[in-house]
Design a protein around this motif. Structure first.
Motif, PDB file in Angstrom:
ATOM      1  N   MET A   1       0.854  -1.179   0.000  1.00 32.41           N
ATOM      2  CA  MET A   1       0.000   0.000   0.000  1.00 32.41           C
ATOM      3  C   MET A   1       0.891   1.229   0.000  1.00 32.41           C
ATOM      4  N   GLY A   2       0.544   2.191  -0.851  1.00 32.25           N
ATOM      5  CA  GLY A   2       1.241   3.461  -0.879  1.00 32.25           C
ATOM      6  C   GLY A   2       0.328   4.569  -0.412  1.00 32.25           C
ATOM      7  N   VAL A   3       0.940   5.682  -0.016  1.00 32.47           N
ATOM      8  CA  VAL A   3       0.186   6.865   0.389  1.00 32.47           C
ATOM      9  C   VAL A   3       0.652   8.032  -0.475  1.00 32.47           C
ATOM     10  N   PHE A   4      -0.303   8.695  -1.107  1.00 31.32           N
ATOM     11  CA  PHE A   4      -0.012   9.817  -1.975  1.00 31.32           C
ATOM     12  C   PHE A   4      -0.780  11.026  -1.461  1.00 31.32           C
ATOM     13  N   SER A   5      -0.055  12.114  -1.185  1.00 25.13           N
ATOM     14  CA  SER A   5      -0.663  13.307  -0.580  1.00 25.13           C
ATOM     15  C   SER A   5      -0.796  14.430  -1.599  1.00 25.13           C
ATOM     16  N   PHE A   6      -1.925  15.129  -1.507  1.00 27.87           N
ATOM     17  CA  PHE A   6      -2.187  16.268  -2.376  1.00 27.87           C
ATOM     18  C   PHE A   6      -2.735  17.407  -1.528  1.00 27.87           C
ATOM     19  N   PHE A   7      -2.445  18.633  -1.934  1.00 28.78           N
ATOM     20  CA  PHE A   7      -2.870  19.815  -1.197  1.00 28.78           C
ATOM     21  C   PHE A   7      -3.633  20.752  -2.128  1.00 28.78           C
ATOM     22  N   ASP A   8      -4.705  21.318  -1.609  1.00 28.62           N
ATOM     23  CA  ASP A   8      -5.504  22.271  -2.370  1.00 28.62           C
ATOM     24  C   ASP A   8      -5.907  23.418  -1.465  1.00 28.62           C
ATOM     25  N   GLU A   9      -6.186  24.574  -2.079  1.00 24.87           N
ATOM     26  CA  GLU A   9      -6.726  25.722  -1.352  1.00 24.87           C
ATOM     27  C   GLU A   9      -7.833  26.338  -2.179  1.00 24.87           C
ATOM     28  N   LEU A  10      -8.830  26.852  -1.471  1.00 21.65           N
ATOM     29  CA  LEU A  10      -9.926  27.554  -2.126  1.00 21.65           C
ATOM     30  C   LEU A  10     -10.247  28.802  -1.324  1.00 21.65           C
ATOM     31  N   LYS A  11     -10.242  29.943  -1.963  1.00 23.86           N
ATOM     32  CA  LYS A  11     -10.605  31.210  -1.330  1.00 23.86           C
ATOM     33  C   LYS A  11     -12.080  31.462  -1.599  1.00 23.86           C
ATOM     34  N   THR A  12     -12.815  31.831  -0.530  1.00 27.17           N
ATOM     35  CA  THR A  12     -14.236  32.161  -0.677  1.00 27.17           C
ATOM     36  C   THR A  12     -14.508  33.508  -0.036  1.00 27.17           C
ATOM     37  N   ASN A  13     -15.658  34.068  -0.345  1.00 26.96           N
ATOM     38  CA  ASN A  13     -16.095  35.330   0.252  1.00 26.96           C
ATOM     39  C   ASN A  13     -17.060  35.087   1.409  1.00 26.96           C
ATOM     40  N   VAL A  14     -16.994  33.907   1.999  1.00 26.20           N
ATOM     41  CA  VAL A  14     -17.865  33.510   3.107  1.00 26.20           C
ATOM     42  C   VAL A  14     -16.978  33.268   4.324  1.00 26.20           C
ATOM     43  N   SER A  15     -17.475  33.601   5.504  1.00 25.43           N
ATOM     44  CA  SER A  15     -16.682  33.444   6.727  1.00 25.43           C
ATOM     45  C   SER A  15     -16.332  31.981   6.989  1.00 25.43           C
ATOM     46  N   PRO A  16     -15.213  31.745   7.696  1.00 24.74           N
ATOM     47  CA  PRO A  16     -14.855  30.366   8.046  1.00 24.74           C
ATOM     48  C   PRO A  16     -15.957  29.663   8.839  1.00 24.74           C
ATOM     49  N   LYS A  17     -16.608  30.380   9.745  1.00 20.14           N
ATOM     50  CA  LYS A  17     -17.660  29.779  10.560  1.00 20.14           C
ATOM     51  C   LYS A  17     -18.796  29.231   9.690  1.00 20.14           C
ATOM     52  N   ARG A  18     -19.257  30.021   8.734  1.00 21.03           N
ATOM     53  CA  ARG A  18     -20.374  29.592   7.889  1.00 21.03           C
ATOM     54  C   ARG A  18     -19.972  28.459   6.950  1.00 21.03           C
ATOM     55  N   MET A  19     -18.781  28.536   6.362  1.00 19.26           N
ATOM     56  CA  MET A  19     -18.338  27.469   5.461  1.00 19.26           C
ATOM     57  C   MET A  19     -18.140  26.169   6.234  1.00 19.26           C
ATOM     58  N   PHE A  20     -17.565  26.239   7.439  1.00 21.33           N
ATOM     59  CA  PHE A  20     -17.378  25.042   8.264  1.00 21.33           C
ATOM     60  C   PHE A  20     -18.724  24.401   8.583  1.00 21.33           C
ATOM     61  N   LYS A  21     -19.676  25.223   8.998  1.00 20.37           N
ATOM     62  CA  LYS A  21     -21.002  24.683   9.312  1.00 20.37           C
ATOM     63  C   LYS A  21     -21.636  24.042   8.079  1.00 20.37           C
ATOM     64  N   ALA A  22     -21.562  24.722   6.940  1.00 21.00           N
ATOM     65  CA  ALA A  22     -22.212  24.219   5.727  1.00 21.00           C
ATOM     66  C   ALA A  22     -21.586  22.916   5.226  1.00 21.00           C
ATOM     67  N   LEU A  23     -20.267  22.821   5.294  1.00 19.25           N
ATOM     68  CA  LEU A  23     -19.588  21.648   4.731  1.00 19.25           C
ATOM     69  C   LEU A  23     -19.322  20.538   5.743  1.00 19.25           C
ATOM     70  N   ILE A  24     -19.336  20.879   7.041  1.00 18.01           N
ATOM     71  CA  ILE A  24     -18.964  19.875   8.039  1.00 18.01           C
ATOM     72  C   ILE A  24     -20.117  19.551   8.996  1.00 18.01           C
ATOM     73  N   THR A  25     -20.548  20.499   9.797  1.00 16.93           N
ATOM     74  CA  THR A  25     -21.512  20.164  10.853  1.00 16.93           C
ATOM     75  C   THR A  25     -22.967  20.164  10.391  1.00 16.93           C
ATOM     76  N   ASP A  26     -23.316  21.005   9.424  1.00 23.28           N
ATOM     77  CA  ASP A  26     -24.693  21.090   8.941  1.00 23.28           C
ATOM     78  C   ASP A  26     -24.832  20.619   7.495  1.00 23.28           C
ATOM     79  N   ASN A  27     -23.875  19.809   7.034  1.00 22.27           N
ATOM     80  CA  ASN A  27     -23.889  19.398   5.624  1.00 22.27           C
ATOM     81  C   ASN A  27     -25.127  18.597   5.249  1.00 22.27           C
ATOM     82  N   HIS A  28     -25.752  17.940   6.210  1.00 24.33           N
ATOM     83  CA  HIS A  28     -26.986  17.184   5.916  1.00 24.33           C
ATOM     84  C   HIS A  28     -28.124  18.108   5.484  1.00 24.33           C
ATOM     85  N   ASP A  29     -28.112  19.348   5.967  1.00 23.96           N
ATOM     86  CA  ASP A  29     -29.128  20.320   5.566  1.00 23.96           C
ATOM     87  C   ASP A  29     -28.744  21.086   4.303  1.00 23.96           C
ATOM     88  N   VAL A  30     -27.460  21.400   4.166  1.00 20.24           N
ATOM     89  CA  VAL A  30     -27.018  22.324   3.116  1.00 20.24           C
ATOM     90  C   VAL A  30     -26.707  21.636   1.791  1.00 20.24           C
TER      91      VAL A  30
END
Length: 154
Positions: A1-30
């Protein structure tokens, strides 16, 4: 088994709090509202470490295990453990997402992906571009949805 790592960044005009909620904690709704291909996101467990997030698509599914969540610092780690995206070459994919303040009211999403392959499979970035492009498109669509709906995840 090998492990291959990749890195990405995305800049948005939305606060970290709202993006975190939308993609992580409230993703079932959003997420089902953001993408027509996402039929549902179901949490199996309490949503904390060890919980499973089952995402059903119109043409498949995926299961992510929550490995770490820090809602105060907007950091999440999870592992894609089952689903169509793994195919026959990948055993699992570990993700770390950090939502950082961009000092202009928006945020920068920093994503590290560790692909754990089966056997001696060697992955190249072009092998995973379709999946990465889909995910980045979903994050951008989510930011657009939040901008159009300022009450969501406020």
């Amino acid at each position: 088994m090998g492990v291959f790592s990749f890195f990405d960044e995305l800049k948005t005009n939305v606060s970290p709090k709202r993006m975190f909620k939308a993609l992580i904690t409230d993703n079932h709704d959003v997420l089902p509202k953001v993408s027509p291909s996402i039929k549902s996101v179901e949490t199996i467990g309490d949503g904390g470490v060890g919980s499973i997030k089952l995402t059903k698509f119109s043409d498949g599914y995926m299961k992510n295990r929550v490995d770490f969540i820090d809602a105060e610092n907007y950091v999440s780690k999870f592992t894609l453990i089952e689903g169509d995206a793994l195919g026959d070459k990948i055993e699992k994919i570990f993700y770390e997402m950090k939502f950082e303040d961009s000092k202009d009211g928006g945020c920068v999403i920093k994503i590290k992906s560790d692909y754990h392959t089966k056997g001696d499979v060697v992955l190249k970035e072009e092998d995973i571009n379709a999946g990465k492009d889909h995910a980045m498109g979903l994050y951008k669509d989510c930011a657009d949805y939040l901008i159009a709906n300022p009450h969501v995840c406020a």
